[in-house]
Design a protein around this motif. Structure first.
Motif, PDB file in Angstrom:
ATOM      1  N   PHE A   1       0.804  -1.219  -0.006  1.00 11.73           N
ATOM      2  CA  PHE A   1       0.062   0.137  -0.059  1.00 11.73           C
ATOM      3  C   PHE A   1       0.881   1.303  -0.022  1.00 11.73           C
ATOM      4  O   PHE A   1       0.629   2.189  -0.707  1.00 11.73           O
ATOM      5  N   ALA A   2       1.932   1.334   0.807  1.00 11.68           N
ATOM      6  CA  ALA A   2       2.735   2.446   0.668  1.00 11.68           C
ATOM      7  C   ALA A   2       3.408   2.931  -0.545  1.00 11.68           C
ATOM      8  O   ALA A   2       3.679   3.659  -0.867  1.00 11.68           O
ATOM      9  N   ILE A   3       4.193   1.562  -1.370  1.00 11.37           N
ATOM     10  CA  ILE A   3       4.672   1.760  -2.662  1.00 11.37           C
ATOM     11  C   ILE A   3       3.660   2.355  -3.711  1.00 11.37           C
ATOM     12  O   ILE A   3       4.078   2.938  -4.471  1.00 11.37           O
ATOM     13  N   ALA A   4       2.318   1.686  -3.529  1.00 11.14           N
ATOM     14  CA  ALA A   4       1.547   2.068  -4.591  1.00 11.14           C
ATOM     15  C   ALA A   4       1.129   3.854  -4.284  1.00 11.14           C
ATOM     16  O   ALA A   4       0.969   4.278  -5.456  1.00 11.14           O
ATOM     17  N   TYR A   5       1.219   4.148  -3.165  1.00 11.47           N
ATOM     18  CA  TYR A   5       0.915   5.798  -2.826  1.00 11.47           C
ATOM     19  C   TYR A   5       2.207   6.436  -3.372  1.00 11.47           C
ATOM     20  O   TYR A   5       2.197   7.430  -3.746  1.00 11.47           O
ATOM     21  N   HIS A   6       3.416   5.771  -2.959  1.00 12.87           N
ATOM     22  CA  HIS A   6       4.636   6.505  -3.401  1.00 12.87           C
ATOM     23  C   HIS A   6       4.691   6.631  -4.983  1.00 12.87           C
ATOM     24  O   HIS A   6       4.973   7.854  -5.458  1.00 12.87           O
TER      25      HIS A   6
ATOM     26  N   ASN B   1      -8.535   7.544  -2.540  1.00 13.28           N
ATOM     27  CA  ASN B   1      -7.765   6.401  -2.212  1.00 13.28           C
ATOM     28  C   ASN B   1      -6.405   6.181  -3.236  1.00 13.28           C
ATOM     29  O   ASN B   1      -5.905   7.404  -3.479  1.00 13.28           O
ATOM     30  N   GLU B   2      -6.074   5.085  -3.521  1.00 16.76           N
ATOM     31  CA  GLU B   2      -4.701   5.158  -4.116  1.00 16.76           C
ATOM     32  C   GLU B   2      -4.820   5.787  -5.551  1.00 16.76           C
ATOM     33  O   GLU B   2      -3.774   6.295  -5.859  1.00 16.76           O
ATOM     34  N   ALA B   3      -6.028   5.641  -6.194  1.00 16.92           N
ATOM     35  CA  ALA B   3      -6.139   6.341  -7.519  1.00 16.92           C
ATOM     36  C   ALA B   3      -6.549   7.901  -7.257  1.00 16.92           C
ATOM     37  O   ALA B   3      -6.646   8.523  -8.352  1.00 16.92           O
ATOM     38  N   GLY B   4      -6.702   8.312  -6.060  1.00 15.99           N
ATOM     39  CA  GLY B   4      -7.276   9.665  -5.993  1.00 15.99           C
ATOM     40  C   GLY B   4      -8.454   9.895  -5.930  1.00 15.99           C
ATOM     41  O   GLY B   4      -9.173  10.771  -6.047  1.00 15.99           O
TER      42      GLY B   4
END
Length: 684
Positions: free
Chosen positions: A569-574, A669-672
């Protein structure tokens, strides 16, 4: 636990020859079998630097009480003897592959007077020709149903065959032409065996011969005006073609190879094999293995080849693997001996075989994911995992809510953190949060963890103060409500629940930072631990030594899954923030210029450079932009209004890029944007 020094062989007593060694426990049971080119060098490595060994190897040495060895003349003999001993003793510390399911085979019983075509599972027997394995039994039956038109081989059980012979009457398949009815003497035993052998040849890849023969017979029948027979032959050809369509052509017609790929983590590995015969994928099979010892991919390949091909004669001409085994020459010689001909062991680097191996690897990744999902989905397993964690960490109650935090950055830029939530051993993606680290410049995971924990629990205290009391997980369960509702807004409060356990990805420094953040806020009822990825050690605040969970325990599995999910989850947001920063434009910093008008300007002028060269009147020609706005835009682009640095905005719920404060949390979320699963919300 035994001291390895008490049973270490005397100096000079170990030969320098190739051989196989066994570690035994105090009861004489074999706990580990290994091979070596040089027995002295290999065994001395176990006893020279005990502290430098992997923890799993240390456990094996402490479990053992003696070691013995057998000298052989060649490395191939060492491989063969190692396989024999592993099969005989089933040592607990050796890698052991197990099927992730029971795979069916298409079998032809050539050892019988009247060979039979059947679906078979389990152990193989001599005299039976096997094809596959297939992923589903129905796939075999569909193929057989098509082929019985052309090769009407017996498919009935022995009892049925005997009864129809006594009745002197064929079964239904005999009446409809899908069995040659040897039970009533329509064909002789020799004729029926030829049909079975032709069936085997077709399944083995010799397909063109039969299709051409049927086409020639069809044309001859048509020339003789035997149209009904020609139509039957035409239908037979179509049946063969439909059977062939179920087996995709992936490589050259003469290609016979096994494609082997792995997906692995620190605890387990999944392996998938695609069987390619005659250029077509004839079957697929998978295994899952627990890593009870420290092994590399090359080691996994070696163990797999030994165990799968150890007693099999079905070794293809070529075996494609992700990494060559350590003793590649000896392994190649062993496989060639099993096959009775040359075998090539290789790692594809490009072309069709590399593409197919990538497909096999994706299947292995999916198989490992499904295995973990099935394991995590079992209620009994989850309960045991939570109980093991409670006992290992000496918690007052089982950690029904676990929060895990991880920090991600690229050389100190775009520093972000993630918070994932597991309740009752299952992921609660609607509770996930993500943070853009504000107060830390550069790569400093310790300070980043301190900041994120502080912000999360500051919000918890603020939300609890609004409710008039500190909510706990047990209170929530008693009220039978998933989240407390803000009476003013009617929406769930975002950080209202404390976890039973906070897990951070890291060792003692990260754990100390998390505990310090909680102490500064006066939160004293939340346990903290860290999990170090290299050795899977569990660290507690202020403790000099880590807690070691058993390697194959459900508690270790759950802790690793929680940590890996936080990392993902951290890598996806980064990556999202980094991509946004890389695609930032000078127009992003112009006040009052939203996404729609930015897109309209770029579409009209083609680039920011051409926009800068335009006059206010030309800019005002863009729909939605007046003369005053055009003057303000050009002034900002020419430096009259300083633009903020790209990527400095938080991901706001409205998508406008407005910065959030410590009192507010955005809901993207991850995709904004919010997804149906609710996974992830941006941290404050």
């Amino acid at each position: 636990m035994a001291d390895p020094a008490t049973y270490r062989p005397a100096p000079g007593s170990i030969p320098e020859s190739p051989g196989v060694y066994r570690f035994r426990d105090e009861h004489g049971r074999v706990v580990y079998v290994g091979k070596a080119k040089n027995l002295r060098s290999r065994l001395n490595s176990y006893f020279t630097d005990f502290a430098g060994l992997h923890p799993r190897t240390q456990t094996m040495l402490q479990t053992a009480a003696q070691v013995d060895w057998t000298v052989v003349s060649t490395e191939v003999e060492a491989l063969q003897l190692e396989y024999s001993w592993i099969k005989e003793f089933d040592p607990r510390f050796n890698v052991r592959y197990r099927d992730d399911k029971s795979y069916p085979y298409l079998a032809v019983t050539l050892d019988e007077e009247f060979p039979r075509v059947m679906v078979m599972r389990g152990a193989k027997r001599k005299g039976v020709r096997y094809f596959g394995p297939y992923s589903h039994a129905w796939a075999i039956r569909e193929t057989v149903d098509q082929l019985l038109r052309v090769f009407p081989v017996r498919t009935c059980r022995p009892g049925v065959f005997k009864r129809q012979r006594q009745l002197d009457r064929p079964c239904l398949l005999g009446y409809i032409g899908k069995c040659s009815a040897p039970c009533v003497g329509r064909v002789t035993a020799e004729e029926h065996r030829r049909l079975a052998e032709d069936f085997c040849d077709f399944m083995a890849g010799d397909t063109a011969r039969f299709v051409k023969r049927l086409e020639a017979e069809m044309r001859a029948a048509a020339a003789e005006q035997e149209y009904e027979r020609a139509a039957r032959l035409r239908d037979d050809i179509r049946a063969l073609e439909r059977a062939l369509e179920k087996q995709a052509v992936v490589l050259g017609d003469r290609t016979d190879c096994d494609m082997i790929a792995f997906a692995e983590d620190e605890l387990e590995a999944a392996v998938q094999v695609f069987y390619v015969r005659g250029g077509r994928i004839r079957g697929q099979r998978g295994w899952v293995v627990d890593k009870v010892e420290a092994v590399t991919t090359a080691d996994l390949v070696e163990h797999f080849l030994i165990q799968i091909y150890g007693e099999s004669e079905a070794v293809p001409r070529e075996v494609c693997v992700p990494a060559l085994p350590p003793d590649v020459d000896a392994m190649t010689e062993l496989l060639a001996e099993r096959r009775g001909g040359p075998v090539r062991l290789r790692v594809p680097k490009r072309g069709d075989k590399k593409a197919l191996l990538d497909t096999v690897e994706r299947n292995a990744v999916e198989a490992l994911k499904q295995h973990k999902t099935r394991r995590a989905g079992d209620l009994t397993t989850r309960s045991r995992a939570l109980r093991e964690i409670q006992e290992a960490l000496e918690l007052d109650e089982a950690p029904l809510r676990i929060e895990c935090y991880d920090v991600s950055n690229l050389q100190g830029t775009n520093v972000v953190a993630s918070m994932v939530v597991f309740e009752d051993g299952l992921a609660r993606k609607s509770e996930y949060r993500r943070f853009a680290v504000k107060a830390v410049d550069g790569q400093d995971d310790v300070r980043s963890i301190h900041e994120v924990i502080t912000r999360r629990f500051r919000r918890y205290l603020a939300e609890s103060a609004k409710g008039g009391e500190l909510d706990t997980l047990s209170d929530r369960q008693a009220e039978n409500a998933h989240q407390p509702i803000d009476p003013e807004t009617g929406k769930p409060r975002k950080f209202a629940y404390p976890p039973n356990l906070v897990v951070v990805d890291g060792g003692p420094p990260q754990v100390a930072a998390a505990q310090r953040a909680l102490d500064e806020l006066g939160v004293d009822d939340v346990a903290v631990c860290g999990i170090a990825k290299r050795l899977e050690e569990i660290w507690l605040p202020g403790e000099p030594d880590p807690v070691i969970l058993p390697r194959n325990s459900e508690g270790m599995f759950l802790m690793q899954r929680v940590r890996d999910e936080a990392h993902r989850f951290a890598i996806a947001y980064h990556r999202q923030r980094r991509s946004k920063a890389m695609t930032a434009s000078e127009l992003d910093g112009v006040p009052g210029l939203g996404p729609a008008r930015r897109a309209a300007l770029l579409k009209h002028f083609g680039s920011v450079k051409r926009l800068k060269e335009a006059t206010p009147e030309q800019v005002a020609e863009v729909p939605g932009i007046g003369l005053r706005s055009a003057q303000a835009i050009l002034a900002a682009l020419h430096g009259a209004v300083p633009a903020p640095a790209s990527g400095s905005h938080e991901a706001g719920a409205s998508g406008t890029g407005a910065k959030t404060s410590d009192a507010d949390t955005a809901g993207s979320n991850e995709a904004g944007a919010r997804t149906p699963t609710g996974e992830g919300r941006a941290g404050d």
